[in-house]
Scaffold this active site. Structure first.
Site, PDB file in Angstrom:
ATOM      1  N   ALA A  10      -7.120  -3.634   7.688  1.00 48.91           N
ATOM      2  CA  ALA A  10      -6.507  -2.408   7.195  1.00 48.91           C
ATOM      3  C   ALA A  10      -7.477  -1.601   6.342  1.00 48.91           C
ATOM      4  O   ALA A  10      -8.420  -2.140   5.754  1.00 48.91           O
ATOM      5  CB  ALA A  10      -5.264  -2.748   6.375  1.00 48.91           C
ATOM      6  N   LEU A  72      -0.950  -5.814   6.322  1.00 43.68           N
ATOM      7  CA  LEU A  72      -0.394  -5.345   7.591  1.00 43.68           C
ATOM      8  C   LEU A  72       0.741  -4.352   7.355  1.00 43.68           C
ATOM      9  O   LEU A  72       1.237  -4.212   6.230  1.00 43.68           O
ATOM     10  CB  LEU A  72       0.129  -6.552   8.381  1.00 43.68           C
ATOM     11  CG  LEU A  72      -0.913  -7.597   8.777  1.00 43.68           C
ATOM     12  CD1 LEU A  72      -0.227  -8.868   9.255  1.00 43.68           C
ATOM     13  CD2 LEU A  72      -1.838  -7.042   9.847  1.00 43.68           C
ATOM     14  N   LYS A  95       2.336  -4.044  -0.727  1.00 47.27           N
ATOM     15  CA  LYS A  95       3.691  -3.571  -0.889  1.00 47.27           C
ATOM     16  C   LYS A  95       4.153  -2.816   0.370  1.00 47.27           C
ATOM     17  O   LYS A  95       3.308  -2.209   1.036  1.00 47.27           O
ATOM     18  CB  LYS A  95       3.811  -2.669  -2.113  1.00 47.27           C
ATOM     19  CG  LYS A  95       2.950  -1.405  -2.097  1.00 47.27           C
ATOM     20  CD  LYS A  95       1.541  -1.658  -2.469  1.00 47.27           C
ATOM     21  CE  LYS A  95       0.695  -0.408  -2.376  1.00 47.27           C
ATOM     22  NZ  LYS A  95      -0.725  -0.692  -2.347  1.00 47.27           N
ATOM     23  N   ARG A 163       3.483   4.486   9.081  1.00 47.61           N
ATOM     24  CA  ARG A 163       4.545   4.947   8.184  1.00 47.61           C
ATOM     25  C   ARG A 163       5.628   5.721   8.911  1.00 47.61           C
ATOM     26  O   ARG A 163       6.734   5.884   8.385  1.00 47.61           O
ATOM     27  CB  ARG A 163       3.950   5.812   7.068  1.00 47.61           C
ATOM     28  CG  ARG A 163       3.076   5.040   6.091  1.00 47.61           C
ATOM     29  CD  ARG A 163       2.295   5.957   5.184  1.00 47.61           C
ATOM     30  NE  ARG A 163       1.436   5.224   4.246  1.00 47.61           N
ATOM     31  CZ  ARG A 163       0.241   4.731   4.567  1.00 47.61           C
ATOM     32  NH1 ARG A 163      -0.250   4.907   5.788  1.00 47.61           N
ATOM     33  NH2 ARG A 163      -0.470   4.070   3.666  1.00 47.61           N
ATOM     34  N   THR A 253      -2.273   6.173  -8.929  1.00 44.83           N
ATOM     35  CA  THR A 253      -3.492   6.054  -8.119  1.00 44.83           C
ATOM     36  C   THR A 253      -4.784   6.350  -8.880  1.00 44.83           C
ATOM     37  O   THR A 253      -5.771   6.759  -8.277  1.00 44.83           O
ATOM     38  CB  THR A 253      -3.410   6.997  -6.903  1.00 44.83           C
ATOM     39  OG1 THR A 253      -3.324   8.353  -7.369  1.00 44.83           O
ATOM     40  CG2 THR A 253      -2.219   6.667  -6.021  1.00 44.83           C
TER      41      THR A 253
END
Length: 323
Positions: A10, A72, A95, A163, A253
């Protein structure tokens, strides 16, 4: 030395996890596997010198590996985390931990029975700015708090992004909403609950794309949260009190080397307060290592997992027949 394997090539593993892991002397990244796009393995091997395993199961069954990192898509977290725990591996999972309270509860039970670490990587909670903001508020920075607001949202990504794929656990609830929900837990404490919530879709997408939720605790404190996957970028926390208002714009972030700013407004005028620079991903990995030998920390992680999963489930419950 903790020997860890990675399940999946990822982007977050390449940009965030591995650079932070390589700086931590308690870990050795033994190998990485990719089952969906094996062409990605070359980039990881070239940049980090990591050997590739044949598949995820090979890492899970390797007796020389102590832990796995799972970056993942959300719907794949549960089966691989469960398999890893059942093979005696500690699990550091991105998460959300899973896509349902039922799945998360099952993982927690397995981890408890085997005394294994199960950590959900909401890394922003370990950034020093969180502790500093809470300290300043407790000292009366804005007086008595009347309302807190948090927003996390970002513009549309590529059309094939997971997403937007319902089968892979897509949707704003399992993505951006999780950050806001975790912040509500940090700001409101262990008695936090969801009072109301809404999820909204957009034409052409099969998942929820934006929404909002209101959280409160037993003391009556309230946080209003909003989240989106098709918006102007927002990453902020605002606290309104009877003596002033405080606002910061990188609450989730803030990268290493970035100095967050808390903007304070009172009757005396405006002020900018520098918050600490920090590296929250590195701290999250440090917490993972610490939990190996700390029973109390492990138990707190289990509790936090269940509180987070319950609130996400409650938000879904308010919108059961809507999205």
């Amino acid at each position: 030395m903790i020997r860890i394997g990675i399940l999946g090539c990822a982007e977050i593993a390449f940009r965030r996890f591995l650079p932070a892991l390589m700086e931590n002397k308690e870990f050795e990244c033994v190998c990485i596997a990719e089952e969906y796009d094996k062409s990605k393995l070359e980039q990881f091997e070239k940049e980090f010198g990591i050997k590739s395993a044949e598949n995820f199961q090979a890492i899970i069954e390797d007796e020389n590996i102590d832990a796995v990192y799972i970056p993942l898509p959300p719907a794949l977290h549960f089966p691989y985390a469960k398999a890893a725990l059942e093979h005696g591996k500690h699990v550091f999972v991105e998460k959300p931990s899973t896509i349902s309270y039922e799945q998360t509860s099952e993982l927690v039970e397995i981890a408890k029975q085997r005394n294994l670490v199960l950590q959900e990587n909401y890394m922003f909670q370990y950034h020093a700015q969180i502790a500093e903001i809470r300290k300043l508020l407790k000292e009366g920075l804005v007086g008595d708090i009347r309302l807190m607001k948090a927003s996390f949202g970002f513009p549309l990504r590529a059309a094939n992004d997971f997403r937007y794929n319902k089968a892979l656990g897509g949707g704003a609830l399992l993505d951006a909403a999780g950050y806001v929900t975790k912040l509500a837990r940090l700001m409101l404490g262990s008695t936090v609950k969801v009072d109301t919530a809404t999820l909204n879709g957009l034409e052409g997408y099969e998942v929820d794309m934006y929404g909002s939720a209101t959280y409160s605790n037993e003391e009556g404190d309230v946080l209003q949260g909003s989240f989106s996957m098709d918006s102007y970028y927002q990453c902020c926390l605002e606290v309104w009190g009877n003596k002033g208002k405080a606002f910061t714009k990188r609450i989730f972030t803030a990268p290493p080397g970035y100095t967050p700013i808390l903007e304070l407004e009172t009757n005396e005028g405006k002020q900018q307060i520098e918050l600490p620079e920090d590296a929250h991903f590195a701290h999250s990995i440090e917490k993972f290592a610490e939990a190996f030998g700390n029973d109390t920390l492990r138990m707190n992680m289990y509790d936090d997992l269940l509180i987070q999963a319950r609130m996400v489930e409650d938000i879904r419950g308010f919108n059961r027949n809507k999205v």
